[in-house]
Design a protein around this motif. Structure first.
Motif, PDB file in Angstrom:
ATOM      1  N   PHE A  68       0.804  -1.217   0.000  1.00 25.65           N
ATOM      2  CA  PHE A  68       0.000   0.000   0.000  1.00 25.65           C
ATOM      3  C   PHE A  68       0.843   1.275   0.000  1.00 25.65           C
ATOM      4  CE2 PHE A  68      -2.982  -3.240   1.222  1.00 25.65           C
ATOM      5  CZ  PHE A  68      -4.114  -2.881   0.502  1.00 25.65           C
ATOM      6  N   ALA A  69       2.096   1.162  -0.439  1.00 20.40           N
ATOM      7  CA  ALA A  69       2.968   2.317  -0.711  1.00 20.40           C
ATOM      8  C   ALA A  69       3.041   3.286   0.464  1.00 20.40           C
ATOM      9  CB  ALA A  69       2.490   3.038  -1.973  1.00 20.40           C
ATOM     10  N   ASP A  70       3.135   2.725   1.671  1.00 20.95           N
ATOM     11  CA  ASP A  70       3.223   3.558   2.873  1.00 20.95           C
ATOM     12  C   ASP A  70       4.570   3.366   3.560  1.00 20.95           C
ATOM     13  OD1 ASP A  70       2.883   0.992   3.720  1.00 20.95           O
ATOM     14  OD2 ASP A  70       1.223   1.394   5.090  1.00 20.95           O
ATOM     15  N   GLY A  71       5.602   3.194   2.745  1.00 22.71           N
ATOM     16  CA  GLY A  71       6.928   2.991   3.299  1.00 22.71           C
ATOM     17  C   GLY A  71       7.155   1.614   3.873  1.00 22.71           C
ATOM     18  N   GLY A  72       6.394   0.623   3.384  1.00 23.27           N
ATOM     19  CA  GLY A  72       6.558  -0.738   3.864  1.00 23.27           C
ATOM     20  C   GLY A  72       5.891  -1.030   5.188  1.00 23.27           C
ATOM     21  N   ARG A  73       5.011  -0.145   5.639  1.00 18.94           N
ATOM     22  CA  ARG A  73       4.360  -0.343   6.929  1.00 18.94           C
ATOM     23  C   ARG A  73       3.274  -1.421   6.879  1.00 18.94           C
ATOM     24  NH1 ARG A  73       4.692   2.612  11.095  1.00 18.94           N
ATOM     25  NH2 ARG A  73       2.461   2.480  11.555  1.00 18.94           N
ATOM     26  N   TYR A  74       2.671  -1.620   5.695  1.00 15.73           N
ATOM     27  CA  TYR A  74       1.615  -2.640   5.593  1.00 15.73           C
ATOM     28  C   TYR A  74       1.619  -3.255   4.193  1.00 15.73           C
ATOM     29  CZ  TYR A  74      -2.859  -5.027   5.983  1.00 15.73           C
ATOM     30  OH  TYR A  74      -3.834  -5.999   6.012  1.00 15.73           O
ATOM     31  N   ARG A  75       1.732  -4.572   4.147  1.00 18.09           N
ATOM     32  CA  ARG A  75       1.693  -5.327   2.898  1.00 18.09           C
ATOM     33  C   ARG A  75       0.870  -6.591   3.124  1.00 18.09           C
ATOM     34  NH1 ARG A  75       6.989  -3.917   3.914  1.00 18.09           N
ATOM     35  NH2 ARG A  75       7.293  -5.966   4.873  1.00 18.09           N
ATOM     36  N   GLU A  76       0.458  -7.218   2.034  1.00 20.60           N
ATOM     37  CA  GLU A  76      -0.248  -8.493   2.123  1.00 20.60           C
ATOM     38  C   GLU A  76       0.307  -9.463   1.084  1.00 20.60           C
ATOM     39  OE1 GLU A  76      -4.578  -6.613   3.494  1.00 20.60           O
ATOM     40  OE2 GLU A  76      -4.412  -7.789   1.643  1.00 20.60           O
ATOM     41  N   LEU A  77       0.493 -10.701   1.504  1.00 14.67           N
ATOM     42  CA  LEU A  77       0.812 -11.814   0.626  1.00 14.67           C
ATOM     43  C   LEU A  77      -0.368 -12.765   0.652  1.00 14.67           C
ATOM     44  CD1 LEU A  77       4.432 -12.476   1.961  1.00 14.67           C
ATOM     45  CD2 LEU A  77       3.837 -11.261  -0.139  1.00 14.67           C
ATOM     46  N   PHE A  78      -0.754 -13.305  -0.507  1.00 15.96           N
ATOM     47  CA  PHE A  78      -1.915 -14.183  -0.516  1.00 15.96           C
ATOM     48  C   PHE A  78      -1.699 -15.363  -1.453  1.00 15.96           C
ATOM     49  CE2 PHE A  78      -2.782 -10.730  -3.522  1.00 15.96           C
ATOM     50  CZ  PHE A  78      -3.135 -11.409  -4.685  1.00 15.96           C
ATOM     51  N   ILE A  79      -2.391 -16.465  -1.145  1.00 12.70           N
ATOM     52  CA  ILE A  79      -2.370 -17.657  -1.970  1.00 12.70           C
ATOM     53  C   ILE A  79      -3.771 -18.256  -1.965  1.00 12.70           C
ATOM     54  CG2 ILE A  79      -1.596 -19.100  -0.029  1.00 12.70           C
ATOM     55  CD1 ILE A  79      -0.116 -20.825  -2.122  1.00 12.70           C
ATOM     56  N   GLY A  80      -4.182 -18.789  -3.125  1.00 11.31           N
ATOM     57  CA  GLY A  80      -5.537 -19.322  -3.189  1.00 11.31           C
ATOM     58  C   GLY A  80      -5.738 -20.268  -4.348  1.00 11.31           C
ATOM     59  N   ALA A  81      -6.981 -20.712  -4.484  1.00 11.95           N
ATOM     60  CA  ALA A  81      -7.383 -21.594  -5.564  1.00 11.95           C
ATOM     61  C   ALA A  81      -8.890 -21.476  -5.714  1.00 11.95           C
ATOM     62  CB  ALA A  81      -6.984 -23.047  -5.277  1.00 11.95           C
ATOM     63  N   GLY A  82      -9.395 -21.880  -6.884  1.00 13.23           N
ATOM     64  CA  GLY A  82     -10.835 -21.781  -7.096  1.00 13.23           C
ATOM     65  C   GLY A  82     -11.256 -22.413  -8.402  1.00 13.23           C
ATOM     66  N   ALA A  83     -12.414 -21.987  -8.907  1.00 13.67           N
ATOM     67  CA  ALA A  83     -12.966 -22.610 -10.106  1.00 13.67           C
ATOM     68  C   ALA A  83     -13.956 -21.682 -10.779  1.00 13.67           C
ATOM     69  CB  ALA A  83     -13.656 -23.932  -9.748  1.00 13.67           C
ATOM     70  N   VAL A  84     -14.187 -21.936 -12.066  1.00 11.21           N
ATOM     71  CA  VAL A  84     -15.263 -21.280 -12.806  1.00 11.21           C
ATOM     72  C   VAL A  84     -16.540 -22.035 -12.468  1.00 11.21           C
ATOM     73  CG1 VAL A  84     -16.133 -20.620 -15.065  1.00 11.21           C
ATOM     74  CG2 VAL A  84     -13.662 -20.632 -14.649  1.00 11.21           C
ATOM     75  N   LEU A  85     -17.447 -21.399 -11.768  1.00 12.95           N
ATOM     76  CA  LEU A  85     -18.649 -22.074 -11.280  1.00 12.95           C
ATOM     77  C   LEU A  85     -19.774 -22.061 -12.303  1.00 12.95           C
ATOM     78  CD1 LEU A  85     -18.645 -20.569  -7.671  1.00 12.95           C
ATOM     79  CD2 LEU A  85     -17.578 -22.693  -8.476  1.00 12.95           C
ATOM     80  N   VAL A  86     -19.871 -20.974 -13.069  1.00 17.84           N
ATOM     81  CA  VAL A  86     -20.894 -20.834 -14.117  1.00 17.84           C
ATOM     82  C   VAL A  86     -20.215 -20.221 -15.326  1.00 17.84           C
ATOM     83  CG1 VAL A  86     -23.072 -19.739 -14.786  1.00 17.84           C
ATOM     84  CG2 VAL A  86     -22.736 -20.505 -12.417  1.00 17.84           C
ATOM     85  N   ASN A  87     -20.513 -20.741 -16.508  1.00 11.46           N
ATOM     86  CA  ASN A  87     -19.959 -20.160 -17.728  1.00 11.46           C
ATOM     87  C   ASN A  87     -20.966 -20.323 -18.860  1.00 11.46           C
ATOM     88  OD1 ASN A  87     -18.195 -18.907 -19.458  1.00 11.46           O
ATOM     89  ND2 ASN A  87     -16.964 -20.721 -19.846  1.00 11.46           N
ATOM     90  N   SER A  88     -21.791 -19.290 -19.064  1.00 12.71           N
ATOM     91  CA  SER A  88     -22.823 -19.321 -20.096  1.00 12.71           C
ATOM     92  C   SER A  88     -22.653 -18.117 -21.015  1.00 12.71           C
ATOM     93  CB  SER A  88     -24.210 -19.309 -19.460  1.00 12.71           C
ATOM     94  OG  SER A  88     -24.452 -18.069 -18.799  1.00 12.71           O
ATOM     95  N   LYS A  89     -23.536 -17.983 -21.968  1.00  9.73           N
ATOM     96  CA  LYS A  89     -23.447 -16.902 -22.942  1.00  9.73           C
ATOM     97  C   LYS A  89     -23.515 -15.538 -22.285  1.00  9.73           C
ATOM     98  CE  LYS A  89     -25.665 -15.114 -27.140  1.00  9.73           C
ATOM     99  NZ  LYS A  89     -26.775 -15.319 -28.127  1.00  9.73           N
ATOM    100  N   HIS A  90     -24.325 -15.399 -21.270  1.00  5.85           N
ATOM    101  CA  HIS A  90     -24.541 -14.090 -20.666  1.00  5.85           C
ATOM    102  C   HIS A  90     -23.977 -13.955 -19.255  1.00  5.85           C
ATOM    103  CE1 HIS A  90     -27.084 -12.700 -23.936  1.00  5.85           C
ATOM    104  NE2 HIS A  90     -27.754 -13.846 -23.878  1.00  5.85           N
ATOM    105  N   LEU A  91     -23.454 -15.032 -18.686  1.00  2.00           N
ATOM    106  CA  LEU A  91     -23.020 -14.943 -17.289  1.00  2.00           C
ATOM    107  C   LEU A  91     -21.861 -15.891 -17.023  1.00  2.00           C
ATOM    108  CD1 LEU A  91     -23.771 -13.703 -14.471  1.00  2.00           C
ATOM    109  CD2 LEU A  91     -25.061 -15.820 -14.068  1.00  2.00           C
ATOM    110  N   THR A  92     -20.835 -15.359 -16.339  1.00  2.00           N
ATOM    111  CA  THR A  92     -19.732 -16.171 -15.833  1.00  2.00           C
ATOM    112  C   THR A  92     -19.542 -15.866 -14.355  1.00  2.00           C
ATOM    113  OG1 THR A  92     -18.598 -16.172 -17.977  1.00  2.00           O
ATOM    114  CG2 THR A  92     -17.275 -16.695 -16.041  1.00  2.00           C
ATOM    115  N   VAL A  93     -19.414 -16.900 -13.547  1.00  2.00           N
ATOM    116  CA  VAL A  93     -19.191 -16.742 -12.108  1.00  2.00           C
ATOM    117  C   VAL A  93     -17.949 -17.537 -11.728  1.00  2.00           C
ATOM    118  CG1 VAL A  93     -20.112 -17.062  -9.785  1.00  2.00           C
ATOM    119  CG2 VAL A  93     -21.661 -16.477 -11.676  1.00  2.00           C
ATOM    120  N   ILE A  94     -17.013 -16.863 -11.066  1.00  2.00           N
ATOM    121  CA  ILE A  94     -15.784 -17.498 -10.596  1.00  2.00           C
ATOM    122  C   ILE A  94     -15.698 -17.334  -9.086  1.00  2.00           C
ATOM    123  CG2 ILE A  94     -13.253 -17.468 -10.691  1.00  2.00           C
ATOM    124  CD1 ILE A  94     -13.469 -16.375 -13.526  1.00  2.00           C
ATOM    125  N   GLY A  95     -15.378 -18.398  -8.397  1.00  2.00           N
ATOM    126  CA  GLY A  95     -15.202 -18.347  -6.952  1.00  2.00           C
ATOM    127  C   GLY A  95     -13.824 -18.845  -6.564  1.00  2.00           C
TER     128      GLY A  95
END
Length: 218
Positions: A68-95
């Motif tokens: 957050f560009a505050d001189g290194g006072r606060y940062r976050e590291l993250f790791i995750g995984a997920g899937a495409v739950l819905v994938n249709s002509k008009h709608l895509t949902v990813i979780g």
């Protein structure tokens, strides 16, 4: 309780990755995302890097970093995984599910679980948008519950660029929502990736420009 919650979160991520390994297709796409924000006084507001792979409908691994560009006072590291739950002509949902570790002297070592949701919609051939929301759910006493509407957009797709408007918001603990509307233009550079520019109004009368770059490697 804290240990149980952390182990449960990691088990969910490991399960997603294990199922993905069993059901993946041969096609693997690697996404590289880089973002930065510059306030109207010329100061950087944040830097963000994320890399993830999509294997069929499954997304793993997904790793990233935000400063957050505050001189290194606060940062976050993250790791995750997920899937495409819905994938249709008009709608895509990813979780996805992320475990995020805060670092820096202002972080107190806070750790969070983040259930992340993206909804992409298409109202017509050239009109659509995205909504991205995730909460910060504390995994230790240093954490504070937070809510992030990262973006809710409506855009028109021209031949070489997309343009439109959007809304972002943030809520910390029991505080009030901070509203962050913006206008956006995405330059479509083909094999070189896409560059998205946001002009965003921030709380207390401030503003920032966000530069967002995304590239897919196949």
């Amino acid at each position: 309780m804290r240990t149980f919650t952390i182990l449960t979160s990691l088990f969910v991520l490991a399960t997603l990755s294990g199922v993905a390994s069993a059901q993946t297709t041969n096609q693997v796409e690697t996404f590289v995302i880089a973002r930065t924000g510059i306030a109207n006084d010329g100061q950087r507001t944040y830097d963000y890097v994320e890399v993830f792979q999509q294997r069929g409908k499954w997304i793993y691994p997904d790793v990233g970093y935000i400063d957050f560009a505050d001189g290194g006072r606060y940062r976050e590291l993250f790791i995750g995984a997920g899937a495409v739950l819905v994938n249709s002509k008009h709608l895509t949902v990813i979780g996805e599910g992320y475990v995020a570790q805060a670092t820096g002297p202002a972080s107190d070592g806070a750790m969070y679980f983040q259930p992340w949701t993206l909804i992409a919609y298409r109202l017509a051939k050239k009109i659509g948008g995205e909504v991205v929301y995730f909460p910060y759910l504390p995994l230790n006493k240093a954490g504070r519950i937070q809510h992030v509407v990262e973006r809710a957009t409506l855009e028109y797709d021209f031949k070489h660029f997309r343009a439109g408007g959007g809304y972002g918001a943030y809520k910390y603990g029991e505080g009030v929502w901070q509203n962050k509307p913006f206008v956006t233009t995405t330059l479509k550079a083909g094999r070189f990736g896409n560059v998205e520019l946001w002009l965003q109004k921030m709380p207390q009368g401030h503003a920032q420009v966000q530069i967002r770059y995304a590239k897919i490697f196949r």
